[in-house]
Design an enzyme around this catalytic site. Structure first.
Site, PDB file in Angstrom:
ATOM      1  N   CYS A  82       3.147 102.825 -25.382  1.00 52.90           N
ATOM      2  CA  CYS A  82       2.639 102.973 -23.551  1.00 52.90           C
ATOM      3  C   CYS A  82       4.075 103.102 -23.584  1.00 52.90           C
ATOM      4  O   CYS A  82       3.490 103.944 -22.343  1.00 52.90           O
ATOM      5  CB  CYS A  82       1.822 101.674 -22.929  1.00 52.90           C
ATOM      6  SG  CYS A  82       2.455 100.013 -24.012  1.00 52.90           S
TER       7      CYS A  82
ATOM      8  N   HIS B  85       2.022  94.981 -21.312  1.00 53.07           N
ATOM      9  CA  HIS B  85       2.219  96.672 -21.250  1.00 53.07           C
ATOM     10  C   HIS B  85       2.885  97.575 -20.516  1.00 53.07           C
ATOM     11  O   HIS B  85       3.009  96.958 -19.185  1.00 53.07           O
ATOM     12  CB  HIS B  85       0.563  96.568 -20.656  1.00 53.07           C
ATOM     13  CG  HIS B  85      -0.379  98.169 -20.794  1.00 53.07           C
ATOM     14  ND1 HIS B  85      -0.328  98.914 -21.527  1.00 53.07           N
ATOM     15  CD2 HIS B  85      -0.702  98.261 -19.319  1.00 53.07           C
ATOM     16  CE1 HIS B  85      -0.285  99.999 -20.834  1.00 53.07           C
ATOM     17  NE2 HIS B  85      -0.391 100.026 -20.290  1.00 53.07           N
TER      18      HIS B  85
ATOM     19  N   ASP C 111      -0.744 105.048 -15.638  1.00 53.72           N
ATOM     20  CA  ASP C 111      -1.365 103.639 -16.789  1.00 53.72           C
ATOM     21  C   ASP C 111      -1.898 104.813 -18.236  1.00 53.72           C
ATOM     22  O   ASP C 111      -2.729 105.265 -18.011  1.00 53.72           O
ATOM     23  CB  ASP C 111      -2.530 103.272 -15.911  1.00 53.72           C
ATOM     24  CG  ASP C 111      -2.483 102.132 -17.420  1.00 53.72           C
ATOM     25  OD1 ASP C 111      -2.359 101.667 -18.162  1.00 53.72           O
ATOM     26  OD2 ASP C 111      -3.792 101.601 -16.969  1.00 53.72           O
TER      27      ASP C 111
END
Length: 205
Positions: free
Chosen positions: A120, A54, A71
Site C-alpha cells: 500500500c 494501512h 486508498d
C-alpha cells in the site's frame, strides 16, 4: 510487514515529490495547514505506536480546491471506519481547508492493490508521483496511474480480479525500478516485505 516510513521518504525523494511532501504520518495527521500551497502526505490509518496498518495518500491542489484521497483498496468511508476506525471527514475538519468554502473531495473508488498485498505504501508513492506531475488529474488519464488497472472493490477477491491486481503490483515494481535508485538498491528486501501474498504469509507463520 509492508513499507517503513524511512523507505517511503527515500522513494518519495527519488520520485521528485519532496518539494510538496509534508511527510509520513499516523492517523493523527493534522491536515493541510497552508491552503494556498500544493502539498501531499502519506498517512497511516493507525497510530504510530501500534506499528501501523494501512497507508493512504492525501493531496491538496489549491488551484481547483481539490482534496485528493487515494486508498489503494478503494474502500468507502464507511468501510475505512469499520476496518481501521479511520475517517477522512475528521481529517478535513482539522485542516485549514475546512474554512475555505467549497472543497472538492476526489476519492479513489476502485481497487488497485491485491487483498493480501503489503504494498500500500508503494502504491501511495506512485499516486503522489502522478499528483505532482498532473495535479489536475492524478487518479487517471496520466502516464503513471494508467499503468494500473482498477477493479470494483466488491470484486477484489475474484480470481479474474486477482490476476489483474497481481499485474498491477508487477507494474508498480517496474515503475519504481525505473524511477527510484533507493528501490533498485533495496529491491529484493522491499519486494519480500511488500509481496502480493504477504498478509497470507504472516497469517501462516
Amino acid at each position: 510487514m509492508g513499507s517503513r516510513e524511512e523507505e517511503l521518504r527515500a522513494i518519495v525523494r527519488d520520485l521528485g515529490i519532496s518539494p510538496y511532501f509534508l511527510g509520513t504520518f499516523d492517523k493523527r495527521f493534522p491536515g493541510f495547514l497552508h491552503k494556498d500551497k500544493l502539498s501531499c502526505a502519506i498517512v497511516n490509518t493507525a497510530a504510530r505506536e501500534t506499528g501501523g496498518a494501512h497507508w493512504l495518500a492525501l493531496a491538496w491542489f489549491p488551484n481547483a480546491k481539490n482534496f485528493y484521497f487515494f486508498d489503494p483498496f478503494g474502500f468507502s468511508d464507511h468501510k475505512l471506519k469499520q476496518i481501521y476506525q479511520f475517517e477522512y471527514e475528521g481529517l478535513l475538519r482539522r485542516s485549514a481547508l475546512a474554512g475555505d468554502g467549497c472543497v472538492n473531495l476526489v476519492k479513489s473508488t476502485e481497487t488497485v492493490q491485491g487483498p493480501n498485498s503489503a504494498a500500500c505504501g508503494l502504491f501511495c508513492c506512485m499516486f503522489l508521483h502522478a499528483f505532482v506531475n498532473w495535479p489536475d488529474r492524478p487518479m487517471t488519464r496520466n502516464p503513471t496511474m494508467d499503468l494500473l488497472t482498477g477493479v470494483p472493490n466488491a470484486d477484489m477477491m475474484k480470481p479474474s480480479s486477482l490476476a489483474i491486481l497481481r499485474e498491477n503490483q508487477n507494474q508498480l515494481y517496474k515503475f519504481l525500478s525505473t524511477h527510484s535508485q533507493y528501490f533498485r538498491t533495496h529491491r529484493p528486501q522491499i519486494e519480500r516485505d511488500t509481496s502480493f501474498n504477504k498478509l497470507l504469509e504472516l497469517k501462516n507463520q
